[in-house]
Design an enzyme around this catalytic site. Structure first.
Site, short mmCIF file in Angstrom:
data_model
loop_
_atom_site.label_atom_id
_atom_site.label_comp_id
_atom_site.label_asym_id
_atom_site.label_seq_id
_atom_site.Cartn_x
_atom_site.Cartn_y
_atom_site.Cartn_z
N GLY A 160 0.82 -1.20 0.00
CA GLY A 160 0.00 0.00 0.00
C GLY A 160 0.86 1.25 0.00
O GLY A 160 2.06 1.21 0.30
N CYS A 161 0.25 2.37 -0.35
CA CYS A 161 1.00 3.62 -0.47
C CYS A 161 1.42 4.12 0.91
O CYS A 161 2.61 4.41 1.14
CB CYS A 161 0.17 4.65 -1.20
SG CYS A 161 -1.53 4.82 -0.63
N TYR A 162 0.49 4.23 1.83
CA TYR A 162 0.87 4.63 3.19
C TYR A 162 1.92 3.68 3.77
O TYR A 162 2.93 4.12 4.32
CB TYR A 162 -0.36 4.67 4.11
CG TYR A 162 -1.25 5.89 3.99
CD1 TYR A 162 -0.74 7.17 4.09
CD2 TYR A 162 -2.62 5.74 3.82
CE1 TYR A 162 -1.57 8.29 4.01
CE2 TYR A 162 -3.47 6.85 3.74
CZ TYR A 162 -2.94 8.12 3.84
OH TYR A 162 -3.77 9.21 3.78
#
Lengths: 343, 343, 343, 343
Positions: free
Chosen positions: C148-150
């Protein structure tokens, strides 16, 4: 490898030029110069270049620049004309991204730019670097006057109409909108975020330097009477992008405008003509060297052309590379093939 | 009618102050002053005031300002402290929107603001103008130190925790985000639209002037050990608004935090406590004097408070009016009842 | 040439993936698929691709996709897990940019994603595609769970602290801010321009799917007790970019944090560690695959790490290409060497 | 007190209307209605109203609305025409902020709005609510067609030219730019932040509903031949504001255009004419009911008018209040005296 130098690499245009040149396969950046930042690593001024920390700003001297094959000026107006004679004498070719060599009529230039021209004879020699208009001359040129951003979008939008003598040239209108990077990277209250964002306005209604440039070029194209263009620029709360909305009155009932445009730009790698009724968007050409157009008949005799470019690429640094590619007989699109980011 | 003067009416805070004072029913603007713009009509500097063209900037002299009942300083730090002694002597009350009187400890002030303080004795007298903390003192004050924007959002967010001794005060964290108007209206590359928009970053990680201000005020509230606050400000690509995300470790298992907050702020007209799990938005308080909060237990001992204000209103000009209303025994909300715009 | 297929090429992640793959020298795009847009040319959906009009969306069938060497899923959560078993059986390798294979604990996954998992056994096999953590496993993998990006921004920011056992892992805080493209391209009131611009807010304070993902990965790294991370995401009014501000308490007086980070990431092509006190900016990594960090001791035991990535590149499509390069033994940076645009 | 009802209070126009009505001293909001949100408190939908939580959406029935003196429709086109006959019969006055009663020619209306009109006879009775044009008729009206946002900015910009027969009316051009709130609050990919920000484009080049509205009104004013207006709208990446750039060819050499405009609008409280050469900005009128204009002769016969309004105020909700004030013989500016925010 072409050894290039960039004079004035600290503004948005200069930084964009360095960014593009960094990945051009046939270019070696010999020097980047800045009077104010001499000695400073590029990556300290612009962290985006953190992976290329070897580039350091130097003082812009003729001596340093003479070691290049080609020098780009991304400087304020009035700078290139002072160094260019010396560089040409030293056998260096020059592309000026500012306005010093764009207007052939010296009196007009001096009126708009407010100082005597330093080398009027070279103005005569300089080639206006719009490949879609002057490709062959560019290939041979020692000195290129890279077009202004507004002029690029407006001229490409009107060219097929004027070449084919389809419209009344005494009442052309260019309602143009530019992103704020066009105003440069200087400290200025008028371009603060809190002034520009959530705002929109016209500016320069009393006169803008790009109008005589556009007029002069269009007059070289128009076989008809003298071109009269009303030019109203506006400031857009975006960083990159120009949108020109162009109004012209058809001389008589013309059919198939889109086909005429497509025929005109048939072999141009950087001009795309959309179908009538389609709306070019500035983001579609963001960070690319493209101009996207649509031409629309909105009533019996009213033509509206929509034209978009990225002011820093096709309107400045990208077009300069396109000119360089032509001057060095490289594929015209080399190093400027990027696809626009979304979003 | 209260005769007011505004010193420094050309920045965002000063302009906001004039905007609010223009429609306050009990106020007559006696003078607006600006050294650089003296003689210029307000409406020429800020066209938004085109309907109120009678206001013209004057030179900020003690003579002119002594004719006021109350003078607001919306000036850079270090200006108010030079004129304030003379104004107080002349019987004029003063509200300083800058930092000259916010920090009681003179050595700390001088360290952060980099110059000797011109009137340390008045610092002792000045009342920190946070009505939710010092309402009674404000009513009697001759001299108000209007709180900083970040401190307002952070202190209001932490006050009930500290007053009730609910958290470990040695590891408080304030992760704060401010709109760009907080950086003022000066010409500055760092706050250009093309630098701020489509960007986000922290700043001042090595230390920010609002941290000692917050620490000092929180220490007056905390009955426990000395407060230690980690303060990390960030620059938001919006014009108005502060969002503080506050982290604190609960001392023991506290229940009903939202109720504690609601009880604490029960009679406050400008503080609203949302339900746990709700997210205050900066736009909800745009152009209003409100602070909106929610307090959340995200794990056994971790508390997260979300707090928003408009940095130019509750964080500056609006709070100054709230203080004025208190000083002149007017209804506290008079002239600052606006509902936030959407969008 | 690697023959690739992209399932779900109509969202921001899918479009970014196609943009990057279009210019990758070792890739041939075999098919792009979309159930809703089957039959439509890519350039009609996204005019940015006007120069590549040959790509047309197809129905996403196992038959079509089995002709690829590698299939990327840029689909909503829950899609990849249904087709992946068939593709692996057909000898096709798979990189899932959604969350279907990121969390090893099936119960946790099912709790957060709200449906039974379709192929729990493959979850066990899948490699979490963070090259800075799992480079060797990625090279051998048939199935990659692209992070995921986070999580990418947070894990890269905390990794050296946890690997070296320098901080108290039970009170980690990640105050994260994401540009709005992270919310996808679906029609949604909450992500309208008039809702997002000139606004800032936290969201998901009650719990966000990326928290268990981060926790799980950090626990594989931490030799100490179980990691407890407080995770508060915020919505930034920008299109691209994540900024994570990470807070950790040092176990004891650690010196030379920046050197520890630089040593840790010494041979990583996509992680840059700035000097202490410097502030990474999201725009510096815009449209690039880089993560830029700084690590700061702001008091005796308080550490603040600042970490930025482009959520669509290092947080999604770029990292997927990085994984692909590893899987096919290509230079790790191939096709993802872009320098960030300014502005 | 005027008892008012608002039908459709969940869009940007409706919310703005409620905001303005909340602080109008002579108004009591009797009901706000929404079919989709019936039962929901206003402050839950729009937290900006947290201090006014008593308002709750009701079902929009004739019964409920008949208890009002005045009903505003802030609904999609085609809604007001269905309820208006019943309300007028019940003695309720109506202001429709949508387009149901703006175009007298029923065939034209039905062509552009795509359905049969429900009460053509009332169209004949309805007064076009532009006070600068129809003040006296508005005072007596039962039914007001509140003008469109674009039409307001364009008509006010051209009125003095047409009234005084100064220009060629067969080649008028309106190049208009609108903030995104004009597109409403519906979930729509085209108005997402990631689509609108950092972008600019024209739309509706093939035809826009506001063109026949403008044409029809201008024809009632022009004593000359039939008006032909080219109308090109563009989408601005801002929330509020319309900028119209209007081009007209002077019939003969007219002098003193600015004086003619000032004379024309001499007693208008909401129209300000700047000096020639000045540039109205949308932010100067943000959240205000003002129209600011400048009129410029840019060549012998070319006139350019620059005109700005806030599309939600003078272009919608504010003008509706202005009409209400006239209908109830109140001071025309009551409740709409706000000064524009900066920034």
């Amino acid at each position: 490898m072409i050894k290039v130098g960039i004079v004035g690499g600290t503004g948005y245009t200069g930084i964009e030029l360095i960014r593009l040149l960094c990945t051009h396969p046939n270019v070696e950046i010999q020097t980047i110069t800045s009077r104010s930042e001499a000695g400073r690593p590029l990556s300290s001024l612009v962290p985006n270049f953190f992976a290329m920390s070897q580039l350091v700003f130097q003082e812009p001297t003729v001596e340093v620049l003479s070691q290049c094959d080609l020098v780009f000026f991304a400087t304020p107006n009035g700078t290139a004309m002072k160094m260019t004679p010396h560089l040409l004498d030293a056998g260096v070719r020059v592309i000026d991204l500012a306005a010093d060599f764009r207007i052939k009529d010296i009196a007009t230039w001096e009126q708009w730019y407010g100082e005597p021209h330093a080398c009027p004879d070279l103005v005569a020699e300089a080639v206006y670097g719009l490949p879609e208009l002057n490709r062959n001359a560019i290939k041979q040129a020692r000195l290129i006057a890279n077009p202004g951003c507004y002029p690029t979008s407006v001229i490409l939008g009107l060219l097929p109409l004027l070449k084919n003598d389809l419209v009344n040239v005494t009442h052309l209108i260019a309602d143009t909108k530019s992103g704020v990077s066009g105003a440069g990277r200087g400290a200025n209250i008028g371009t603060l975020h809190a002034e520009v964002s959530e705002n929109f306005k016209a500016y320069g209604i009393a006169g803008h330097r790009h109008q005589p440039e556009i007029n002069a070029i269009l007059n070289t194209v128009s076989s008809a009477e003298s071109v009269q263009l009303t030019f109203v620029p506006h400031l857009l709360p975006i960083n990159r992008g120009i949108h020109a909305t162009l109004y012209a009155t058809a001389k008589e009932s013309v059919e198939n405008l889109t086909e005429i445009y497509r025929e005109h730009y048939r072999s141009e790698p950087f001009v795309t003509v959309l179908d009538e009724g389609e709306h070019p968007e500035t983001r579609s050409v963001r960070a690319t060297n493209h101009c996207v157009l649509s031409v629309n008949r909105v009533s019996k005799d009213q033509i509206v052309v929509l034209s978009v470019i990225d002011n820093l690429v096709k309107g400045a640094a990208g077009q300069a590379l396109q000119n360089m590619n032509l001057m060095y007989d490289l594929p015209e699109t080399l190093g400027i093939e990027a696809i626009g980011l979304l979003p």
